[in-house]
Design a protein around this motif. Structure first.
Motif, PDB file in Angstrom:
ATOM      1  N   ARG A 128       0.832  -1.210   0.000  1.00 49.84           N
ATOM      2  CA  ARG A 128       0.000   0.000   0.000  1.00 49.84           C
ATOM      3  C   ARG A 128       0.866   1.259   0.000  1.00 49.84           C
ATOM      4  N   ALA A 129       1.902   1.246   0.814  1.00 46.64           N
ATOM      5  CA  ALA A 129       2.809   2.399   0.877  1.00 46.64           C
ATOM      6  C   ALA A 129       3.524   2.590  -0.455  1.00 46.64           C
ATOM      7  N   TYR A 130       3.933   1.493  -1.080  1.00 46.86           N
ATOM      8  CA  TYR A 130       4.587   1.559  -2.385  1.00 46.86           C
ATOM      9  C   TYR A 130       3.637   2.157  -3.423  1.00 46.86           C
ATOM     10  N   ALA A 131       2.391   1.676  -3.459  1.00 45.39           N
ATOM     11  CA  ALA A 131       1.408   2.212  -4.408  1.00 45.39           C
ATOM     12  C   ALA A 131       1.203   3.704  -4.192  1.00 45.39           C
ATOM     13  N   SER A 132       1.167   4.127  -2.955  1.00 44.87           N
ATOM     14  CA  SER A 132       1.005   5.542  -2.637  1.00 44.87           C
ATOM     15  C   SER A 132       2.193   6.362  -3.139  1.00 44.87           C
ATOM     16  N   LEU A 133       3.404   5.851  -2.927  1.00 47.04           N
ATOM     17  CA  LEU A 133       4.600   6.549  -3.413  1.00 47.04           C
ATOM     18  C   LEU A 133       4.629   6.607  -4.942  1.00 47.04           C
ATOM     19  N   LEU A 134       4.230   5.529  -5.584  1.00 45.38           N
ATOM     20  CA  LEU A 134       4.209   5.508  -7.043  1.00 45.38           C
ATOM     21  C   LEU A 134       3.225   6.543  -7.582  1.00 45.38           C
ATOM     22  N   ARG A 135       2.051   6.620  -6.965  1.00 43.05           N
ATOM     23  CA  ARG A 135       1.066   7.621  -7.393  1.00 43.05           C
ATOM     24  C   ARG A 135       1.578   9.046  -7.155  1.00 43.05           C
ATOM     25  N   LYS A 136       2.281   9.245  -6.050  1.00 40.28           N
ATOM     26  CA  LYS A 136       2.809  10.562  -5.712  1.00 40.28           C
ATOM     27  C   LYS A 136       3.877  11.008  -6.722  1.00 40.28           C
ATOM     28  N   TRP A 137       4.784  10.120  -7.091  1.00 40.13           N
ATOM     29  CA  TRP A 137       5.893  10.464  -7.982  1.00 40.13           C
ATOM     30  C   TRP A 137       5.520  10.408  -9.461  1.00 40.13           C
ATOM     31  N   ASN A 138       4.479   9.664  -9.819  1.00 39.20           N
ATOM     32  CA  ASN A 138       4.183   9.415 -11.236  1.00 39.20           C
ATOM     33  C   ASN A 138       3.950  10.672 -12.070  1.00 39.20           C
ATOM     34  N   PRO A 139       3.252  11.694 -11.585  1.00 40.90           N
ATOM     35  CA  PRO A 139       3.059  12.884 -12.435  1.00 40.90           C
ATOM     36  C   PRO A 139       4.367  13.558 -12.846  1.00 40.90           C
ATOM     37  N   ALA A 140       5.386  13.488 -12.005  1.00 40.99           N
ATOM     38  CA  ALA A 140       6.661  14.146 -12.314  1.00 40.99           C
ATOM     39  C   ALA A 140       7.593  13.280 -13.159  1.00 40.99           C
ATOM     40  N   ILE A 141       7.499  11.955 -13.011  1.00 39.59           N
ATOM     41  CA  ILE A 141       8.476  11.074 -13.662  1.00 39.59           C
ATOM     42  C   ILE A 141       7.869  10.111 -14.677  1.00 39.59           C
ATOM     43  N   ASN A 142       6.565   9.893 -14.662  1.00 42.52           N
ATOM     44  CA  ASN A 142       5.911   8.938 -15.562  1.00 42.52           C
ATOM     45  C   ASN A 142       6.478   7.522 -15.374  1.00 42.52           C
ATOM     46  N   LEU A 143       6.261   6.977 -14.200  1.00 43.68           N
ATOM     47  CA  LEU A 143       6.743   5.638 -13.850  1.00 43.68           C
ATOM     48  C   LEU A 143       5.894   4.541 -14.466  1.00 43.68           C
ATOM     49  N   VAL A 144       4.588   4.781 -14.574  1.00 41.78           N
ATOM     50  CA  VAL A 144       3.666   3.905 -15.303  1.00 41.78           C
ATOM     51  C   VAL A 144       2.795   4.799 -16.178  1.00 41.78           C
ATOM     52  N   ALA A 145       2.236   4.230 -17.223  1.00 41.30           N
ATOM     53  CA  ALA A 145       1.389   5.028 -18.112  1.00 41.30           C
ATOM     54  C   ALA A 145       0.244   5.636 -17.304  1.00 41.30           C
ATOM     55  N   PRO A 146       0.051   6.961 -17.398  1.00 40.64           N
ATOM     56  CA  PRO A 146      -1.013   7.609 -16.620  1.00 40.64           C
ATOM     57  C   PRO A 146      -2.389   6.973 -16.847  1.00 40.64           C
ATOM     58  N   SER A 147      -2.628   6.456 -18.056  1.00 40.04           N
ATOM     59  CA  SER A 147      -3.924   5.837 -18.352  1.00 40.04           C
ATOM     60  C   SER A 147      -4.144   4.537 -17.584  1.00 40.04           C
ATOM     61  N   THR A 148      -3.076   3.964 -17.013  1.00 38.65           N
ATOM     62  CA  THR A 148      -3.223   2.713 -16.260  1.00 38.65           C
ATOM     63  C   THR A 148      -3.095   2.914 -14.751  1.00 38.65           C
TER      64      THR A 148
END
Length: 192
Positions: A11-31
């Motif tokens: 859960r903490a990992y998912a939260s961090l991924l969501r937090k960082w994703n807009p700046a780095i595009n770690l996963v496709a935003p559509s997914t």
């Protein structure tokens, strides 16, 4: 009801991924809305398949940490190394490892120039077509090791292309989240 340490970390990992994703595009935003049911679930499936696999683990082109971070959460007994050449993504991975107190190591280098690491297990997800990926795997996998490659719906065609230059033993495992995708368990890799 108690929540397992692994569940809390996921859960903490998912939260961090969501937090960082807009700046780095770690996963496709559509997914991103399917982060747990697609990306993390795929990685959990791999952790389940490799549950009794001995030895260390090397995750190639770790990006946002899928499957590497999930493996580090689910298999804290594994010496695990994540390789990511993008400085920003490597910074994200280091932050996750630190915040979740994981035992993983992050190397910010290019896979093809890094000295061979002789890993017992290698994983990769959404990194490169299989013919190209086989050279990376061959460079870093112990001769008796296993590659765990997460491939999409074109995996059969990629396997056929890879067999033009490589021989290997293949055990495909159907994806838990996409009936056309697979996790390829590959051993016995050698040049054709």
């Amino acid at each position: 009801m108690s929540v397992s340490r692994e569940t809390e970390r996921l859960r903490a990992y998912a939260s961090l991924l969501r937090k960082w994703n807009p700046a780095i595009n770690l996963v496709a935003p559509s997914t991103l809305d399917r982060l747990e049911t697609r990306h993390i679930a795929d990685s959990l499936h791999l952790a389940e398949l490799a549950e009794s696999t001995p030895g260390g683990w090397l995750d190639l082109g770790s990006g946002g940490g899928l499957p590497g971070i999930v493996m580090a959460i689910m298999r804290p007994d594994f010496p695990l190394t994540l390789i990511e050449s993008d400085q920003r993504k490597a910074a994200f991975l280091r932050s996750v490892v630190r915040e979740l107190s994981l035992g993983a190591k992050v190397l910010c280098q290019r896979i093809e120039v890094l000295d061979g690491l002789d890993a017992a297990n290698i994983s990769a997800r959404a990194l490169a077509p299989l013919p190209q990926l086989m050279a990376y795997v061959n460079r870093h996998l112990h001769p008796a090791g296993t590659a765990w490659l997460m491939k999409g719906r074109n995996w059969r065609a990629e396997v056929a292309q890879a067999r033009n230059n490589w021989t290997f033993d293949l055990k495909p495992h159907p994806s838990a989240t996409d009936p056309d995708a697979a996790i390829l368990e590959i051993t016995g890799i050698r040049h054709a």
